[in-house]
Scaffold this motif. Sequence first.
Motif, mmCIF file in Angstrom:
data_model
loop_
_atom_site.group_PDB
_atom_site.id
_atom_site.type_symbol
_atom_site.label_atom_id
_atom_site.label_comp_id
_atom_site.label_asym_id
_atom_site.label_seq_id
_atom_site.Cartn_x
_atom_site.Cartn_y
_atom_site.Cartn_z
ATOM 1 N N ASN A 171 -4.843 -8.142 57.082
ATOM 2 C CA ASN A 171 -5.026 -7.488 58.383
ATOM 3 C C ASN A 171 -4.628 -6.031 58.204
ATOM 4 O OD1 ASN A 171 -5.660 -9.994 59.418
ATOM 5 N ND2 ASN A 171 -3.660 -10.320 60.355
ATOM 6 N N PRO A 172 -5.584 -5.115 58.105
ATOM 7 C CA PRO A 172 -5.260 -3.721 57.778
ATOM 8 C C PRO A 172 -4.677 -2.964 58.979
ATOM 9 C CG PRO A 172 -7.606 -3.942 58.119
ATOM 10 C CD PRO A 172 -7.043 -5.316 58.273
ATOM 11 N N TYR A 173 -3.426 -2.549 58.855
ATOM 12 C CA TYR A 173 -2.788 -1.789 59.930
ATOM 13 C C TYR A 173 -3.069 -0.295 59.817
ATOM 14 C CZ TYR A 173 -0.093 -5.886 61.452
ATOM 15 O OH TYR A 173 0.282 -7.122 61.944
ATOM 16 N N GLY A 174 -3.348 0.179 58.585
ATOM 17 C CA GLY A 174 -3.649 1.599 58.467
ATOM 18 C C GLY A 174 -3.671 2.079 57.031
ATOM 19 N N LEU A 175 -4.169 3.312 56.868
ATOM 20 C CA LEU A 175 -4.208 3.994 55.580
ATOM 21 C C LEU A 175 -3.187 5.122 55.576
ATOM 22 C CD1 LEU A 175 -8.066 4.264 55.031
ATOM 23 C CD2 LEU A 175 -6.475 3.201 53.421
ATOM 24 N N VAL A 176 -2.501 5.283 54.466
ATOM 25 C CA VAL A 176 -1.507 6.344 54.313
ATOM 26 C C VAL A 176 -1.786 7.091 53.021
ATOM 27 C CG1 VAL A 176 0.935 6.872 53.968
ATOM 28 C CG2 VAL A 176 0.275 5.113 55.600
ATOM 29 N N ASN A 177 -1.770 8.415 53.083
ATOM 30 C CA ASN A 177 -1.890 9.236 51.885
ATOM 31 C C ASN A 177 -0.516 9.805 51.565
ATOM 32 O OD1 ASN A 177 -2.338 11.930 50.364
ATOM 33 N ND2 ASN A 177 -4.311 10.909 50.224
ATOM 34 N N ARG A 178 0.018 9.438 50.401
ATOM 35 C CA ARG A 178 1.333 9.910 49.977
ATOM 36 C C ARG A 178 1.222 10.459 48.569
ATOM 37 N NH1 ARG A 178 6.074 8.300 47.279
ATOM 38 N NH2 ARG A 178 7.986 8.940 48.344
ATOM 39 N N LEU A 179 1.580 11.750 48.433
ATOM 40 C CA LEU A 179 1.510 12.422 47.133
ATOM 41 C C LEU A 179 0.118 12.244 46.508
ATOM 42 C CD1 LEU A 179 5.016 11.478 45.667
ATOM 43 C CD2 LEU A 179 4.330 13.608 46.791
ATOM 44 N N TYR A 180 -0.909 12.405 47.365
ATOM 45 C CA TYR A 180 -2.307 12.361 46.948
ATOM 46 C C TYR A 180 -2.737 11.003 46.403
ATOM 47 C CZ TYR A 180 -2.247 17.301 47.886
ATOM 48 O OH TYR A 180 -2.119 18.514 48.529
ATOM 49 N N LYS A 181 -2.038 9.948 46.807
ATOM 50 C CA LYS A 181 -2.471 8.590 46.530
ATOM 51 C C LYS A 181 -2.685 7.889 47.876
ATOM 52 C CE LYS A 181 0.330 7.981 42.321
ATOM 53 N NZ LYS A 181 1.302 9.045 42.510
ATOM 54 N N TRP A 182 -3.736 7.061 47.969
ATOM 55 C CA TRP A 182 -4.024 6.323 49.191
ATOM 56 C C TRP A 182 -3.427 4.921 49.106
ATOM 57 C CZ3 TRP A 182 -5.786 8.195 53.633
ATOM 58 C CH2 TRP A 182 -6.487 9.413 53.621
ATOM 59 N N GLU A 216 2.011 -3.078 68.807
ATOM 60 C CA GLU A 216 2.018 -1.742 69.393
ATOM 61 C C GLU A 216 3.161 -0.883 68.866
ATOM 62 O OE1 GLU A 216 1.942 -1.825 73.608
ATOM 63 O OE2 GLU A 216 0.062 -2.958 73.744
ATOM 64 N N SER A 217 4.274 -1.512 68.523
ATOM 65 C CA SER A 217 5.452 -0.757 68.086
ATOM 66 C C SER A 217 5.409 -0.395 66.604
ATOM 67 C CB SER A 217 6.725 -1.569 68.355
ATOM 68 O OG SER A 217 6.688 -2.804 67.655
ATOM 69 N N PHE A 218 4.385 -0.860 65.884
ATOM 70 C CA PHE A 218 4.343 -0.630 64.439
ATOM 71 C C PHE A 218 4.038 0.831 64.131
ATOM 72 C CE2 PHE A 218 2.201 -0.406 60.325
ATOM 73 C CZ PHE A 218 3.129 -1.065 59.523
ATOM 74 N N SER A 219 4.813 1.414 63.203
ATOM 75 C CA SER A 219 4.619 2.799 62.783
ATOM 76 C C SER A 219 4.331 2.833 61.286
ATOM 77 C CB SER A 219 5.861 3.643 63.088
ATOM 78 O OG SER A 219 5.803 4.893 62.420
ATOM 79 N N LEU A 220 3.157 3.328 60.914
ATOM 80 C CA LEU A 220 2.814 3.458 59.499
ATOM 81 C C LEU A 220 3.807 4.340 58.765
ATOM 82 C CD1 LEU A 220 -1.039 4.038 59.771
ATOM 83 C CD2 LEU A 220 0.058 2.028 58.788
ATOM 84 N N ARG A 221 4.125 5.491 59.372
ATOM 85 C CA ARG A 221 5.038 6.443 58.726
ATOM 86 C C ARG A 221 6.407 5.817 58.492
ATOM 87 N NH1 ARG A 221 5.345 11.948 58.197
ATOM 88 N NH2 ARG A 221 3.394 12.184 59.344
ATOM 89 N N ASP A 222 6.964 5.174 59.527
ATOM 90 C CA ASP A 222 8.301 4.590 59.398
ATOM 91 C C ASP A 222 8.312 3.472 58.356
ATOM 92 O OD1 ASP A 222 9.149 6.318 61.320
ATOM 93 O OD2 ASP A 222 9.212 4.843 62.935
ATOM 94 N N TYR A 223 7.291 2.617 58.384
ATOM 95 C CA TYR A 223 7.256 1.499 57.438
ATOM 96 C C TYR A 223 7.167 2.019 55.996
ATOM 97 C CZ TYR A 223 5.838 -2.729 55.016
ATOM 98 O OH TYR A 223 5.773 -3.778 54.135
ATOM 99 N N MET A 224 6.270 2.978 55.777
ATOM 100 C CA MET A 224 6.079 3.520 54.432
ATOM 101 C C MET A 224 7.343 4.213 53.945
ATOM 102 S SD MET A 224 3.436 3.570 52.365
ATOM 103 C CE MET A 224 2.647 4.439 51.014
ATOM 104 N N GLN A 225 7.944 5.015 54.811
ATOM 105 C CA GLN A 225 9.141 5.754 54.411
ATOM 106 C C GLN A 225 10.288 4.819 54.105
ATOM 107 O OE1 GLN A 225 8.928 9.255 54.152
ATOM 108 N NE2 GLN A 225 10.740 8.826 52.918
ATOM 109 N N ASN A 226 10.477 3.802 54.936
ATOM 110 C CA ASN A 226 11.566 2.842 54.708
ATOM 111 C C ASN A 226 11.377 2.087 53.396
ATOM 112 O OD1 ASN A 226 12.765 3.548 57.124
ATOM 113 N ND2 ASN A 226 11.828 1.892 58.283
ATOM 114 N N ARG A 227 10.134 1.705 53.092
ATOM 115 C CA ARG A 227 9.873 0.966 51.853
ATOM 116 C C ARG A 227 10.126 1.827 50.626
ATOM 117 N NH1 ARG A 227 6.812 -3.708 51.563
ATOM 118 N NH2 ARG A 227 7.191 -3.450 49.326
ATOM 119 N N PHE A 228 9.674 3.085 50.663
ATOM 120 C CA PHE A 228 9.861 3.948 49.507
ATOM 121 C C PHE A 228 11.316 4.382 49.354
ATOM 122 C CE2 PHE A 228 5.295 4.249 49.275
ATOM 123 C CZ PHE A 228 5.072 4.455 47.928
ATOM 124 N N ASP A 229 11.993 4.611 50.482
ATOM 125 C CA ASP A 229 13.417 4.968 50.405
ATOM 126 C C ASP A 229 14.219 3.813 49.821
ATOM 127 O OD1 ASP A 229 12.902 7.416 51.432
ATOM 128 O OD2 ASP A 229 13.619 6.988 53.451
#
Length: 328
Positions: A171-182, A216-229
């Motif tokens: 179930n795709p919640y979104g696309l994120v580009n981080r350091l030029y990787k998708w 509705e409360s899901f944030s791509l930025r927060d999820y990605m940042q928390n996982r990488f941190d």
Amino acid sequence: MAKADQLLSVLWLLRSRSRMTAEQLAEQLETSVRTIYRYIDALCMSGVPVEAEPGHGGGYRLPPSFREAPLFFNIDELKAMVHAGRFAEQAGYPYIEPLRQATGKMQSRLNEEQLEELQRHTAGFEVIQPSVHRADETLLQEIERAVARSSTLAIRYEKWKGTEPEERKVNPYGLVNRLYKWYLIGHCHLRDDMRIFRVDRIAAAVLTEHSFVRPESFSLRDYMQNRFDAGQEKNEKQDQPVRLEGDPAMIAHLRDNWYMRERIVSHTPDSITLLLDKSSLEGFFPRFLLSFATTLRIVQPVELRQRVAKLARELADFHGTDIPVETK
């Protein structure tokens, strides 16, 4: 009622020219003169001060005060869109051709003075990024459509590059580009949990007939940042400090390296301390240091110094064999 986009086209044309006849407008917009009359009437009713000049050499025009005023975008807004488009292209934006068409249309509606000023602001601005980890544009578009439609995706995913792809439903919640990787972030049916998928490792993606509801409360930025941190913190506990000293120019070169930047602990003009994982210390990094020859000295760890010395001896032995001895 005239279409809004056609009315805007008439307005842009009148704004970029001193005057235009109904016939010229009709030719530009590929429509009839009668339709142009309707567009002009609609613009006048909406408050646009279109002036009509009869006779030979006449036509429709806008007052100078109206033509010189910013219609939608001032020069800073225009150059920001062009600059942003260049960043998007280097990031592998999946709709780069429509973006080029949009900026092209925007620029075609500028008068000569505005176009020259925009070109001055953009001629000396370029974005160049490495093309590694480029994701397929068609694949990105398919994923983006699945996200927009809340449609489950069936993907074939290489967990590690070069391995046999696995069948997954996501179930795709979104696309994120981080350091030029998708990255694709979504709920994996196989694991029944949230997962991050590198798009350059997705061999194929197909929309299914199944749909989902994204929280509705899901944030791509927060999820990605928390996982990488969390991953970075875990790795840092296992990483080993590496201290190097030497030529300030070479230290600066290390600081500017895209891979080293995120691993710097501290630095001075003639020294630098990095945190590197075991695989890097035993793999590419000793070979990387050989390229600096005697301009850098390894202070710690001793094991790294030994590995570099061993590689240097092997290199000397390899290239030193079968070299004819010169005789006088």
